[in-house]
Design an enzyme around this catalytic site. Structure first.
Site, PDB file in Angstrom:
ATOM      1  N   GLY A  46       0.883  -1.003  -0.457  1.00  0.00           N
ATOM      2  CA  GLY A  46      -0.399  -0.242   0.357  1.00  0.00           C
ATOM      3  C   GLY A  46       0.725   0.648   0.360  1.00  0.00           C
ATOM      4  O   GLY A  46       0.919   2.363  -0.603  1.00  0.00           O
ATOM      5  N   ASP A 104       0.647   3.872   3.523  1.00  0.00           N
ATOM      6  CA  ASP A 104      -0.614   4.885   3.115  1.00  0.00           C
ATOM      7  C   ASP A 104      -1.364   4.929   4.205  1.00  0.00           C
ATOM      8  O   ASP A 104      -1.905   6.392   3.908  1.00  0.00           O
ATOM      9  CB  ASP A 104      -0.988   3.583   2.096  1.00  0.00           C
ATOM     10  CG  ASP A 104      -1.795   2.248   3.230  1.00  0.00           C
ATOM     11  OD1 ASP A 104      -1.327   1.964   4.232  1.00  0.00           O
ATOM     12  OD2 ASP A 104      -1.962   1.204   2.168  1.00  0.00           O
ATOM     13  N   ASP A 107      -4.321   3.440  10.371  1.00  0.00           N
ATOM     14  CA  ASP A 107      -6.104   2.710  10.953  1.00  0.00           C
ATOM     15  C   ASP A 107      -5.955   2.135  12.515  1.00  0.00           C
ATOM     16  O   ASP A 107      -5.336   3.232  13.449  1.00  0.00           O
ATOM     17  CB  ASP A 107      -6.497   2.119  10.190  1.00  0.00           C
ATOM     18  CG  ASP A 107      -7.395   1.303  10.591  1.00  0.00           C
ATOM     19  OD1 ASP A 107      -8.270   1.799  11.283  1.00  0.00           O
ATOM     20  OD2 ASP A 107      -8.110   0.429   9.724  1.00  0.00           O
ATOM     21  N   LYS A 135      -6.674   7.663   9.680  1.00  0.00           N
ATOM     22  CA  LYS A 135      -8.505   7.334   9.835  1.00  0.00           C
ATOM     23  C   LYS A 135      -7.947   7.477  11.286  1.00  0.00           C
ATOM     24  O   LYS A 135      -8.080   7.184  12.107  1.00  0.00           O
ATOM     25  CB  LYS A 135      -8.634   5.830   9.584  1.00  0.00           C
ATOM     26  CG  LYS A 135      -9.930   6.107   8.635  1.00  0.00           C
ATOM     27  CD  LYS A 135     -10.079   3.955   8.779  1.00  0.00           C
ATOM     28  CE  LYS A 135      -9.676   3.784   7.803  1.00  0.00           C
ATOM     29  NZ  LYS A 135      -9.887   1.850   6.932  1.00  0.00           N
ATOM     30  N   PHE A 156     -13.948   2.708   4.687  1.00  0.00           N
ATOM     31  CA  PHE A 156     -12.552   1.623   3.783  1.00  0.00           C
ATOM     32  C   PHE A 156     -12.866   3.242   2.378  1.00  0.00           C
ATOM     33  O   PHE A 156     -13.467   3.293   1.738  1.00  0.00           O
ATOM     34  CB  PHE A 156     -13.735   0.848   3.621  1.00  0.00           C
ATOM     35  CG  PHE A 156     -12.066  -0.415   2.437  1.00  0.00           C
ATOM     36  CD1 PHE A 156     -11.169  -1.452   3.009  1.00  0.00           C
ATOM     37  CD2 PHE A 156     -12.370  -0.329   1.375  1.00  0.00           C
ATOM     38  CE1 PHE A 156     -10.768  -1.644   2.616  1.00  0.00           C
ATOM     39  CE2 PHE A 156     -11.229  -1.355   0.259  1.00  0.00           C
ATOM     40  CZ  PHE A 156     -10.798  -1.731   1.695  1.00  0.00           C
ATOM     41  N   ASP A 163      -5.129  -0.755  -1.800  1.00  0.00           N
ATOM     42  CA  ASP A 163      -6.614  -1.474  -2.404  1.00  0.00           C
ATOM     43  C   ASP A 163      -7.813  -2.327  -2.389  1.00  0.00           C
ATOM     44  O   ASP A 163      -7.874  -2.251  -0.718  1.00  0.00           O
ATOM     45  CB  ASP A 163      -5.665  -2.800  -2.776  1.00  0.00           C
ATOM     46  CG  ASP A 163      -5.091  -3.789  -2.094  1.00  0.00           C
ATOM     47  OD1 ASP A 163      -5.096  -3.031  -0.846  1.00  0.00           O
ATOM     48  OD2 ASP A 163      -5.852  -5.332  -2.288  1.00  0.00           O
TER      49      ASP A 163
END
Ligand code: 5GP
Ligand code: MG
Length: 198
Positions: A46, A104, A107, A135, A156, A163
């Site tokens: 990612g 990337d 979370d 996030k 998401f 991806d």
């Protein structure tokens, strides 16, 4: 007339917004490490695109390394377990180096926690983290993300390296999934976005 399905994906960040913020981050990082030599440790897959963009935005001597942690295994939510792909860390020498982890998205925090611990065990001199996006989600592990392009809601997302089951990484913008969208419609619309970048 047939009922048009609602749009499953909405654009959260455009490629040009990302490019502008990444350029500013690169300048900030160079200023924060005046002694120069830095190691960017990109997390695959990612972090691939952000790694390439950020590296080119930092006017300093850089080493670029990669690791491949995994936690999603094709699903829409994390499995909660972070594994490092076998073999990837073996020839990585981080001893005495100033390392910036490049991923990337931040979370739950588990991935960066796992990799930060790996860098500490490898006797890196310092470890910081840069993520394309952070996030607004519950954290399972706290790690300071010193460098980020943007904060995003708890949705998401795909694009810019991220991806869904292997697809969507090459979308230049970042797209968020409507959590109420049926999965088959979401998949069809993702394929349409990939075929006709908006
Ligand atoms: P964490 O370990 O912080 O929970 O998650 C970090 C990793 O989970 C990221 O490197 C990314 O691979 C994956 N991830 C977390 N949120 C998302 C998301 O919204 N979309 C995608 N495609 N991957 C995500
Ligand atoms: Mg990842």
């Amino acid at each position: 007339m047939p009922f048009a399905p609602a749009r499953a994906w909405s654009r959260l960040l455009s490629a040009s917004e990302i490019a502008t913020a990444t350029a500013a981050l690169g300048a900030r990082i160079a200023a924060d490490y005046p002694s120069g030599e830095l190691t960017l440790l990109g997390l695959l897959r990612g972090g691939l695109f952000f790694l390439a963009d950020l590296a080119r935005a930092i006017p300093a001597p850089l080493r670029i390394e990669t690791l491949q942690p995994q936690s999603y295994f094709g699903a829409l939510v994390s499995s909660g377990q972070v594994t490092l792909a076998p073999g990837s860390p073996r020839d990585l020498d981080l001893a005495g180096r100033d390392v910036i982890l490049v991923d990337d998205i931040f979370d739950s925090g588990r991935t960066l926690r796992r990799v930060s611990d790996f860098c500490a065990a490898a006797r890196a001199r310092s470890v910081a983290a840069a993520c394309l996006v952070v996030k607004d989600a519950p954290r399972a592990a706290e790690v300071e993300v010193r460098y980020r392009v943007a904060d995003i809601p708890d949705r998401f997302v795909v694009g810019c390296g991220l991806d869904w089951d292997g697809l969507g990484r090459n979308l230049p913008d970042l797209w968020a999934l409507d959590p109420s969208a049926p999965q088959d419609a979401a998949r069809k619309q993702l394929l349409a976005l990939l075929a006709h970048p908006a």
